[in-house]
Design a protein around this motif. Structure first.
Motif, PDB file in Angstrom:
ATOM      1  N   ILE A   1      34.009  48.582  30.868  1.00 31.46           N
ATOM      2  CA  ILE A   1      34.760  48.075  31.854  1.00 31.46           C
ATOM      3  C   ILE A   1      33.857  47.268  32.912  1.00 31.46           C
ATOM      4  O   ILE A   1      34.837  46.325  33.623  1.00 31.46           O
ATOM      5  CB  ILE A   1      34.568  49.667  32.673  1.00 31.46           C
ATOM      6  CG1 ILE A   1      35.111  51.155  32.042  1.00 31.46           C
ATOM      7  CG2 ILE A   1      35.351  50.000  34.023  1.00 31.46           C
ATOM      8  CD1 ILE A   1      37.052  50.520  31.884  1.00 31.46           C
ATOM      9  N   GLU A   2      32.585  47.314  32.879  1.00 30.08           N
ATOM     10  CA  GLU A   2      32.115  45.457  33.783  1.00 30.08           C
ATOM     11  C   GLU A   2      32.536  44.881  33.244  1.00 30.08           C
ATOM     12  O   GLU A   2      33.597  43.903  34.372  1.00 30.08           O
ATOM     13  CB  GLU A   2      30.396  45.710  33.479  1.00 30.08           C
ATOM     14  CG  GLU A   2      30.257  47.171  34.686  1.00 30.08           C
ATOM     15  CD  GLU A   2      29.145  47.693  34.482  1.00 30.08           C
ATOM     16  OE1 GLU A   2      28.336  46.406  34.103  1.00 30.08           O
ATOM     17  OE2 GLU A   2      28.508  48.303  35.167  1.00 30.08           O
ATOM     18  N   VAL A   3      33.098  44.831  32.405  1.00 28.12           N
ATOM     19  CA  VAL A   3      33.310  43.517  31.350  1.00 28.12           C
ATOM     20  C   VAL A   3      34.871  43.194  31.995  1.00 28.12           C
ATOM     21  O   VAL A   3      35.493  42.308  32.154  1.00 28.12           O
ATOM     22  CB  VAL A   3      32.841  43.623  29.593  1.00 28.12           C
ATOM     23  CG1 VAL A   3      33.622  41.911  29.042  1.00 28.12           C
ATOM     24  CG2 VAL A   3      31.920  43.240  29.492  1.00 28.12           C
ATOM     25  N   VAL A   4      35.310  44.221  31.460  1.00 32.35           N
ATOM     26  CA  VAL A   4      37.198  43.774  32.194  1.00 32.35           C
ATOM     27  C   VAL A   4      37.586  43.878  33.101  1.00 32.35           C
ATOM     28  O   VAL A   4      38.117  42.779  33.221  1.00 32.35           O
ATOM     29  CB  VAL A   4      38.512  45.038  30.898  1.00 32.35           C
ATOM     30  CG1 VAL A   4      39.243  45.586  31.847  1.00 32.35           C
ATOM     31  CG2 VAL A   4      37.558  45.529  30.629  1.00 32.35           C
ATOM     32  N   ALA A   5      36.197  44.882  34.030  1.00 28.80           N
ATOM     33  CA  ALA A   5      36.953  44.014  35.298  1.00 28.80           C
ATOM     34  C   ALA A   5      36.695  43.415  35.782  1.00 28.80           C
ATOM     35  O   ALA A   5      37.318  42.139  36.733  1.00 28.80           O
ATOM     36  CB  ALA A   5      35.658  45.988  36.177  1.00 28.80           C
ATOM     37  N   ALA A   6      35.776  42.444  35.442  1.00 26.52           N
ATOM     38  CA  ALA A   6      34.970  40.646  35.494  1.00 26.52           C
ATOM     39  C   ALA A   6      36.404  39.524  35.194  1.00 26.52           C
ATOM     40  O   ALA A   6      36.327  38.880  35.466  1.00 26.52           O
ATOM     41  CB  ALA A   6      33.638  40.704  34.784  1.00 26.52           C
ATOM     42  N   ALA A   7      37.037  40.302  34.421  1.00 27.46           N
ATOM     43  CA  ALA A   7      38.024  39.690  33.289  1.00 27.46           C
ATOM     44  C   ALA A   7      39.201  39.419  35.023  1.00 27.46           C
ATOM     45  O   ALA A   7      40.539  38.767  34.148  1.00 27.46           O
ATOM     46  CB  ALA A   7      38.078  39.915  31.981  1.00 27.46           C
ATOM     47  N   LEU A   8      39.387  40.644  35.578  1.00 27.54           N
ATOM     48  CA  LEU A   8      40.449  41.085  35.414  1.00 27.54           C
ATOM     49  C   LEU A   8      40.787  40.018  36.836  1.00 27.54           C
ATOM     50  O   LEU A   8      41.736  39.875  37.200  1.00 27.54           O
ATOM     51  CB  LEU A   8      40.408  42.092  36.434  1.00 27.54           C
ATOM     52  CG  LEU A   8      41.377  43.623  35.663  1.00 27.54           C
ATOM     53  CD1 LEU A   8      41.198  44.234  36.679  1.00 27.54           C
ATOM     54  CD2 LEU A   8      42.099  43.491  35.242  1.00 27.54           C
ATOM     55  N   ALA A   9      40.217  39.304  37.836  1.00 27.23           N
ATOM     56  CA  ALA A   9      40.210  38.133  38.121  1.00 27.23           C
ATOM     57  C   ALA A   9      41.342  37.155  37.942  1.00 27.23           C
ATOM     58  O   ALA A   9      42.078  36.632  39.027  1.00 27.23           O
ATOM     59  CB  ALA A   9      39.380  37.356  38.561  1.00 27.23           C
ATOM     60  N   CYS A  10      41.366  37.330  36.480  1.00 27.64           N
ATOM     61  CA  CYS A  10      42.097  35.864  36.540  1.00 27.64           C
ATOM     62  C   CYS A  10      44.249  36.504  35.516  1.00 27.64           C
ATOM     63  O   CYS A  10      45.071  35.404  34.927  1.00 27.64           O
ATOM     64  CB  CYS A  10      42.005  34.992  34.984  1.00 27.64           C
ATOM     65  SG  CYS A  10      40.839  35.236  33.924  1.00 27.64           S
ATOM     66  N   LEU A  11      43.748  37.959  35.436  1.00 27.66           N
ATOM     67  CA  LEU A  11      44.951  38.727  34.764  1.00 27.66           C
ATOM     68  C   LEU A  11      45.715  39.255  35.425  1.00 27.66           C
ATOM     69  O   LEU A  11      45.921  39.787  36.851  1.00 27.66           O
ATOM     70  CB  LEU A  11      44.377  39.593  34.067  1.00 27.66           C
ATOM     71  CG  LEU A  11      43.248  39.586  32.579  1.00 27.66           C
ATOM     72  CD1 LEU A  11      42.798  40.517  31.829  1.00 27.66           C
ATOM     73  CD2 LEU A  11      44.022  38.493  31.999  1.00 27.66           C
ATOM     74  N   GLN A  12      47.444  38.490  35.314  1.00 28.85           N
ATOM     75  CA  GLN A  12      48.240  39.265  36.181  1.00 28.85           C
ATOM     76  C   GLN A  12      49.097  40.474  34.969  1.00 28.85           C
ATOM     77  O   GLN A  12      49.678  41.721  35.635  1.00 28.85           O
ATOM     78  CB  GLN A  12      49.358  38.593  35.731  1.00 28.85           C
ATOM     79  CG  GLN A  12      48.344  37.163  37.299  1.00 28.85           C
ATOM     80  CD  GLN A  12      50.308  36.608  37.280  1.00 28.85           C
ATOM     81  OE1 GLN A  12      51.177  36.618  36.759  1.00 28.85           O
ATOM     82  NE2 GLN A  12      50.358  36.175  38.282  1.00 28.85           N
ATOM     83  N   THR A  13      48.546  41.078  33.437  1.00 34.90           N
ATOM     84  CA  THR A  13      48.510  41.795  32.555  1.00 34.90           C
ATOM     85  C   THR A  13      47.616  42.101  32.303  1.00 34.90           C
ATOM     86  O   THR A  13      46.890  41.611  31.994  1.00 34.90           O
ATOM     87  CB  THR A  13      49.731  41.630  32.272  1.00 34.90           C
ATOM     88  OG1 THR A  13      51.073  40.719  32.782  1.00 34.90           O
ATOM     89  CG2 THR A  13      50.503  42.273  30.774  1.00 34.90           C
TER      90      THR A  13
END
Length: 133
Positions: A18-30
């Motif tokens: 989840i930390e990896v996913v959370a870190a990638a969220l900064a640039c995601l819209q979907t």
């Protein structure tokens, strides 16, 4: 390895994922997550990360999560416009939190939400579900 150690190790792996996913969220819209266990701790991490993003579309399919996890996650989804939840074990208890989101489309499939609760908390849910984005 004892059961307690195995469960602790599993939670550590889940949290790290989840930390990896959370870190990638900064640039995601979907974002689409499938077959992922989302604990209360993981949901809080995702919510904190999502609150700092422009995430507008979220799909959760067959994720193992509780009402409490979904409620925690919803706190950070302030920009969410589209939500699809399918096959997750969430029910009526998540609806007050979802009702606060600026949703333009919502799909709840194979969940424990009742029509009566949807009518109470999200009166426009039928319209949100019927209109495709």
């Amino acid at each position: 390895v004892g059961d307690g150690q195995l469960v602790a190790a599993q939670h550590a792996v889940e949290a790290r994922g989840i930390e990896v996913v959370a870190a990638a969220l900064a640039c995601l819209q979907t974002l689409s997550l499938s077959n992922l266990p989302i604990s209360m701790h993981a949901a809080a991490k995702l919510a904190a990360a999502a609150a700092r993003t422009q995430l507008t579309q979220l799909t959760l399919m067959y994720c193992r999560m509780t009402d409490c996890s979904m409620n925690a996650l919803a706190l950070g989804l302030t920009n969410l416009r589209s939500l699809c939840v399918e096959g997750c074990d969430v029910g009526d208890a998540v609806l007050p939190a979802l009702a606060k989101l600026p949703l333009q489309w919502m799909g709840l499939y194979n969940c424990r939400c009742t029509d009566a609760a949807l009518d109470l908390f999200i009166p426009c849910w039928r319209k949100l579900r019927a209109e495709e984005m």
